[in-house]
Design a protein around this motif. Structure first.
Motif, mmCIF file in Angstrom:
data_model
loop_
_atom_site.group_PDB
_atom_site.id
_atom_site.type_symbol
_atom_site.label_atom_id
_atom_site.label_comp_id
_atom_site.label_asym_id
_atom_site.label_seq_id
_atom_site.Cartn_x
_atom_site.Cartn_y
_atom_site.Cartn_z
ATOM 1 N N PRO A 267 0.806 -1.225 0.000
ATOM 2 C CA PRO A 267 0.000 0.000 0.000
ATOM 3 C C PRO A 267 0.837 1.272 0.000
ATOM 4 C CG PRO A 267 -0.896 -1.599 1.548
ATOM 5 C CD PRO A 267 0.415 -2.157 1.063
ATOM 6 N N TYR A 268 1.958 1.233 0.695
ATOM 7 C CA TYR A 268 2.825 2.416 0.736
ATOM 8 C C TYR A 268 3.429 2.691 -0.632
ATOM 9 C CZ TYR A 268 6.785 5.380 2.053
ATOM 10 O OH TYR A 268 7.697 6.402 2.135
ATOM 11 N N ILE A 269 3.892 1.654 -1.307
ATOM 12 C CA ILE A 269 4.505 1.823 -2.621
ATOM 13 C C ILE A 269 3.491 2.371 -3.623
ATOM 14 C CG2 ILE A 269 5.538 0.587 -4.568
ATOM 15 C CD1 ILE A 269 7.408 1.021 -2.214
ATOM 16 N N LYS A 270 2.277 1.844 -3.602
ATOM 17 C CA LYS A 270 1.246 2.324 -4.535
ATOM 18 C C LYS A 270 0.906 3.784 -4.263
ATOM 19 C CE LYS A 270 -0.748 -2.263 -5.239
ATOM 20 N NZ LYS A 270 -1.909 -3.165 -4.997
ATOM 21 N N LEU A 271 0.811 4.143 -2.983
ATOM 22 C CA LEU A 271 0.494 5.521 -2.636
ATOM 23 C C LEU A 271 1.605 6.465 -3.078
ATOM 24 C CD1 LEU A 271 -1.559 7.344 -1.020
ATOM 25 C CD2 LEU A 271 0.043 7.114 0.892
ATOM 26 N N VAL A 272 2.849 6.096 -2.792
ATOM 27 C CA VAL A 272 3.987 6.967 -3.097
ATOM 28 C C VAL A 272 4.169 7.124 -4.600
ATOM 29 C CG1 VAL A 272 6.498 7.162 -2.976
ATOM 30 C CG2 VAL A 272 5.205 6.565 -0.936
ATOM 31 N N ILE A 273 4.110 6.018 -5.339
ATOM 32 C CA ILE A 273 4.317 6.099 -6.789
ATOM 33 C C ILE A 273 3.175 6.869 -7.446
ATOM 34 C CG2 ILE A 273 4.506 4.762 -8.924
ATOM 35 C CD1 ILE A 273 5.932 2.601 -7.377
ATOM 36 N N MET A 379 -3.170 10.963 3.777
ATOM 37 C CA MET A 379 -3.270 9.525 3.545
ATOM 38 C C MET A 379 -2.074 8.753 4.078
ATOM 39 S SD MET A 379 -4.919 9.739 -0.291
ATOM 40 C CE MET A 379 -5.233 7.994 -0.525
ATOM 41 N N LEU A 380 -0.941 9.402 4.243
ATOM 42 C CA LEU A 380 0.233 8.705 4.783
ATOM 43 C C LEU A 380 -0.017 8.098 6.168
ATOM 44 C CD1 LEU A 380 3.342 10.795 3.676
ATOM 45 C CD2 LEU A 380 2.985 8.349 3.338
ATOM 46 N N PRO A 381 -0.660 8.827 7.095
ATOM 47 C CA PRO A 381 -0.953 8.191 8.396
ATOM 48 C C PRO A 381 -1.801 6.931 8.284
ATOM 49 C CG PRO A 381 -1.226 10.568 8.553
ATOM 50 C CD PRO A 381 -1.051 10.250 7.095
ATOM 51 N N ASP A 382 -2.682 6.869 7.280
ATOM 52 C CA ASP A 382 -3.492 5.670 7.087
ATOM 53 C C ASP A 382 -2.616 4.475 6.725
ATOM 54 O OD1 ASP A 382 -5.636 7.325 7.522
ATOM 55 O OD2 ASP A 382 -6.079 7.601 5.391
ATOM 56 N N VAL A 383 -1.597 4.716 5.905
ATOM 57 C CA VAL A 383 -0.676 3.640 5.530
ATOM 58 C C VAL A 383 0.112 3.170 6.753
ATOM 59 C CG1 VAL A 383 1.327 3.042 4.127
ATOM 60 C CG2 VAL A 383 -0.494 4.438 3.157
ATOM 61 N N VAL A 389 -1.179 -2.438 12.023
ATOM 62 C CA VAL A 389 -2.121 -3.542 12.196
ATOM 63 C C VAL A 389 -1.537 -4.832 11.642
ATOM 64 C CG1 VAL A 389 -4.373 -4.422 11.469
ATOM 65 C CG2 VAL A 389 -4.152 -2.052 12.234
ATOM 66 N N LYS A 390 -0.889 -4.748 10.490
ATOM 67 C CA LYS A 390 -0.321 -5.945 9.866
ATOM 68 C C LYS A 390 0.967 -6.407 10.551
ATOM 69 C CE LYS A 390 -3.314 -6.221 6.464
ATOM 70 N NZ LYS A 390 -4.165 -5.074 6.847
ATOM 71 N N ASN A 391 1.662 -5.476 11.231
ATOM 72 C CA ASN A 391 2.930 -5.806 11.892
ATOM 73 C C ASN A 391 2.892 -5.295 13.337
ATOM 74 O OD1 ASN A 391 4.806 -6.638 9.383
ATOM 75 N ND2 ASN A 391 3.571 -4.859 8.820
ATOM 76 N N ASN A 476 -9.132 -0.538 10.624
ATOM 77 C CA ASN A 476 -7.820 -0.363 11.243
ATOM 78 C C ASN A 476 -7.914 0.514 12.482
ATOM 79 O OD1 ASN A 476 -6.553 -1.928 9.306
ATOM 80 N ND2 ASN A 476 -5.931 -0.187 8.054
ATOM 81 N N ARG A 477 -8.765 1.510 12.399
ATOM 82 C CA ARG A 477 -8.921 2.415 13.537
ATOM 83 C C ARG A 477 -9.406 1.661 14.772
ATOM 84 N NH1 ARG A 477 -13.195 7.504 13.702
ATOM 85 N NH2 ARG A 477 -12.602 8.313 15.743
#
Length: 497
Positions: A267-273, A379-383, A389-391, A476-477
């Motif tokens: 998700p981070y890579i998709k958001l950043v790119i 949106m960065l805080p969401d990532v 949550v995943k880690n 996630n929240r």
């Protein structure tokens, strides 16, 4: 703002407490120095190096390029160091901000000082420009400040709201930096007389006096900006309290492990790119719009006002975008906000030059600039939350996510600057001339319309695959709140034992 530090201990420690308007304003004001100094350097440093410091254009290009490259490369490095920093009495991010402030002010002031020697001028500006980038724009101030978003509140809505305040103040900071430097330094000249003034600068006593006055004006403007800088840092320190994550320790990873951790998260890579392409589009528009207005549209005397309209339009519409993303979701806000400018990008190059239409297009462009400015930081805080949550066993690496995003955006800025300059050079751009060949006008039209539109299309296609929608974000929240409550209970039980 001071009441935040002087308030009740329970209010400060309660992870569910809401941020007051004053808290958000204090946080937002802390971001102003980055935009104020950035806009002053962006608009005036090249002119200063060429006309006031009187450096060779090739040497000026080296200073600007190396400074930009140094700025981008050091972001991930310092982000890694920030992520490994320990919690102190004033937090994890705040010590970096406080330490860098006096050094950033000193190096910024010395950038605008003309040393009384010819040999070594290039080294002088190269050293202090790179030092300032290290102290302020890239690492010791901006990266910790950006990561501070994750520590001012545990509530996503509060962080989003604080981010909106921050974006509005930063846009105002961009306007303020340009206004301060421009009004104090002045130097607006009529184009036909510019060559004569330049040629006579070293041949008459009047020109020498004028040059000395210009040097003094740059020092005064830099001094005013330094005063604003320390005021904003002080307000940030007194008005914002970091919230420590109870019972969690920072994971100690190597630089390569941290790099793999961040860059391997989908998700981070998709958001950043995705935002890399959209940011590149708006940077191309921003970097070439003044030249486009001057040479392609012929509004030489109005380009500063048109640019100001863009920034003011962006400032006014940031609250609207904050409401929009809260009401309809962030992905919809991205698509609606960024595509809003596309019809106007096409319109401005398809119709005959008209000043009124240019102003209308500027207002519309400002609306999209506000969305492009606000949404990535919202949106960065969401990532980061999704990553937590995943880690759940990995903590304390928020700064890495922010530093790599800043790195890629600055990389996009460097690419836009290089592509624009090379394109204009190949088109036959004549430095110092009041008129340019038709090929230059055509190149500028391409740089502010077809290329940005194509980049926006690519960026939005990538963001279409971004997996964190409103449902996942709300889930996630709830999970993070459960994890936080569990950690709090564990901490209380441990202290009672």
């Amino acid at each position: 703002c001071f009441c935040v530090r002087g308030g009740s201990e329970s209010g400060c420690r309660d992870p569910l407490n809401r941020l007051s308007v004053w808290n958000k304003l204090c946080y937002a004001i802390g971001g102003a120095p980055y935009q104020i100094t950035g806009s002053a350097l962006g608009f005036f440093l090249q002119i200063f190096l060429l006309d006031v410091a009187q450096l060779d254009p090739f040497h000026a290009s080296i200073i600007l390029f190396v400074g930009r490259a140094w700025d981008a490369v050091t972001d991930p490095t310092v982000g890694f160091l920030v992520s490994r920093s320990r919690w102190t009495r004033i937090g994890r991010m705040m010590p970096w901000i406080l330490f860098s402030t006096p050094f950033a002010m000193l190096t910024y002031f010395l950038i605008w000082y003309v040393p009384p020697f010819e040999q070594g001028k290039v080294v002088w500006y190269l050293i202090f420009y790179c030092l300032f980038q290290s102290m302020q724009t890239c690492c010791c101030f901006h990266v910790p400040y950006s990561a501070l978003t994750m520590f001012i509140s545990n509530d996503q809505k509060e962080r989003d709201s604080a981010t909106a305040y921050r974006m509005m103040v930063e846009v105002l900071g961009t306007v303020l930096g340009t206004a301060i430097q421009g009004q104090i330094v002045g130097g607006d000249t009529n184009c036909p007389t510019e060559p004569d003034e330049h040629d006579s600068r070293n041949s008459t006593s009047t020109s020498i006096v004028s040059l000395n006055e210009t040097k003094q004006a740059y020092l005064i403007s830099s001094g005013v900006i330094c005063i604003i800088y320390i005021f904003c840092a002080t307000v940030l320190f007194l008005g914002v309290k970091e919230k420590k994550e109870s019972g969690r320790k920072v994971s100690q990873l190597t630089f390569c492990q941290g790099l793999w951790l961040v860059m391997g998260y989908g998700p981070y890579i998709k958001l950043v790119i995705g935002f890399l392409f959209t940011s590149l589009a708006f940077m191309l528009l921003e970097g070439n719009f003044a030249l486009f207005i001057t040479y392609a549209l012929g509004h030489r005397k109005d380009y500063q006002n048109i640019l100001l309209v863009i920034m003011l339009s962006g400032t006014v519409t940031i609250p609207f975008w904050q409401w929009f993303l809260s009401r309809f979701g962030k992905k919809k806000a991205v698509y609606f906000g960024i595509t809003w400018a596309v019809p106007f990008m096409i319109l401005i190059v398809c119709i005959k030059s008209n000043l009124i239409i240019s102003y209308l297009v500027s207002v519309a462009a400002g609306v999209s600039v506000a969305a492009a400015f606000l949404l990535p930081w919202s949106m960065l805080p969401d990532v980061v939350d999704d990553f937590k949550v995943k880690n759940p066993d990995i903590h304390g690496h928020e700064a890495l996510f922010y530093s790599y995003y800043v790195f890629f955006i600055k990389f996009a800025s460097g690419v836009s600057l290089g592509v624009s300059t090379l394109s204009l050079k190949f088109a036959g751009y004549v430095t110092g001339s009041c008129s340019q060949p038709e090929a230059v006008s055509l190149t500028l039209k391409v740089l502010v319309s077809p290329v940005p539109v194509a980049l926006i299309a690519v960026g939005l296609l990538i963001l279409w695959t971004y997996p964190i929608d409103e449902e996942r974000r709300q889930g996630n929240r709830k999970l993070l709140q459960e994890m936080l409550d569990s950690d709090s209970e564990t901490s209380v039980l441990g202290s009672s034992v």
